[in-house]
Structures are given as C-alpha cells and as structure tokens.
Design an enzyme around this catalytic site. Structure first.
Site, PDB file in Angstrom:
ATOM      1  CE  LYS A  33      -3.587   2.543   2.874  1.00  0.00           C
ATOM      2  NZ  LYS A  33      -4.712   1.515   4.106  1.00  0.00           N
ATOM      3  CB  SER A 114      -7.864   3.326   2.970  1.00  0.00           C
ATOM      4  OG  SER A 114      -7.069   3.067   3.872  1.00  0.00           O
ATOM      5  CB  SER A 138      -8.418   0.147   5.344  1.00  0.00           C
ATOM      6  OG  SER A 138      -8.733   1.528   6.400  1.00  0.00           O
TER       7      SER A 138
END
Length: 174
Positions: A33, A114, A138
């Site tokens: 990420k 996210s 997330s």
C-alpha cells in the site's frame, strides 16, 4: 528459457536459487500500500500529490524484514487518498494519483476501504501478496468485497515504523 535463469539473485536469494530454501518469502513478489515507506525509487505518497518526490529516511520496518527474507517488492498499490481521512465525501478507493479503484469482479461495485488497491491487485492476479494497513476496516472490507483473504494482525504484532499514520491506537499492517 526457464525463469530461474533470468533472475540472478544475490545473498539469501542466491542460496534459494542454488537449491537451499531460506524461508517462504524468498522470491515472493509483493505489492505494498502506498503509505508504507520504501527507501528506493518508489514514491511513498499516501495517494497524494503533496508527497510526490518526497524522500523517506529508511524502509518501513515490515519492508526491511521482507527484503531481508528475500521478498521482492514489485511496487505500490493505490489507496484511498490519505487513507480516506482527507475528506468524508470522496468515494472509497479514489486516489488523486491513480483515479478510482475498481473491483475487478464487479466494476460498478465499491472496492471498499483505503487498502482497496492492495485487495484489487491480488484479486486481479497482479501479485500473490499485497500489504495494506488498517485503522478501521481498511483491510477487512476490501478483502471481503474483492474476494481475497485479508489478515488484520492484532495491534502491535507488526511494526508500524515507516507507515503514514492515522491513529497510534488502531493502525496495523497486514
């Protein structure tokens, strides 16, 4: 040509290449990420143009351990910009740098959360493993919605050093 002849690894990876396996992460290709720091040419931007070309002092703790074990970092997965804490009205998976993330199975469905880019990349078979971060759903929501396995470790079991923070009481890498 056999793929092992194309990659000439060094260190522990070379020992794996020669037939001695040093762990399950040797030659494992991983996406991260984009809020997990890497001290290389990849940007760590949290999905924002504001951090583009910023330089981090070192790899995040989890990245350092993965590289030491022989993992190969392929790149960064998109995320909801600033892990969706910049604004409440932006759609889940939207990022200024990469646009709207799409669920690879149902393009009109939300990618959810996210860490949606991490889940999308695995669901689309771009990588076998992708790390995300979780503050409040997330990892769990995108993995569920994009039909992949998501693991949210207990807070404190993985290092958060080098991760763009949201909450010191909730953030975890998984």
């Amino acid at each position: 040509m056999h793929s092992s002849k194309l990659i000439r690894p060094t260190g522990r990876g070379r020992l794996s290449y020669l037939g001695r396996c040093w762990g399950c992460t040797a030659f494992l290709y991983i996406l991260l990420k984009d809020n997990i720091a890497t001290k290389d040419k990849m940007n760590t931007t949290a999905g924002s143009f504001a951090l583009l070309k910023s330089v981090v002092p070192r790899d995040a703790g989890v990245v350092r351990k993965l590289r030491k074990a022989g993992a190969i970092i392929l790149g960064k997965a998109s995320l909801s910009e600033w892990a969706a804490f910049r604004a409440t009205a932006t759609p889940s998976g939207w990022c200024a740098r990469t646009g709207q993330g799409k669920n690879p199975y149902v393009l009109s469905a939300t990618p959810c959360g996210s860490s949606s880019g991490s889940a999308i990349s695995v669901a689309a078979n771009l990588a076998a493993v992708s790390l995300g971060t979780e503050t409040d759903g997330s990892i769990l929501c995108p993995s569920h919605i994009n039909s992949v396995v998501g693991i949210k470790p207990t807070l404190g079991l993985t290092s958060r050093a080098g991760v763009v923070p949201i909450s010191p009481r909730q953030d975890t890498v998984g």
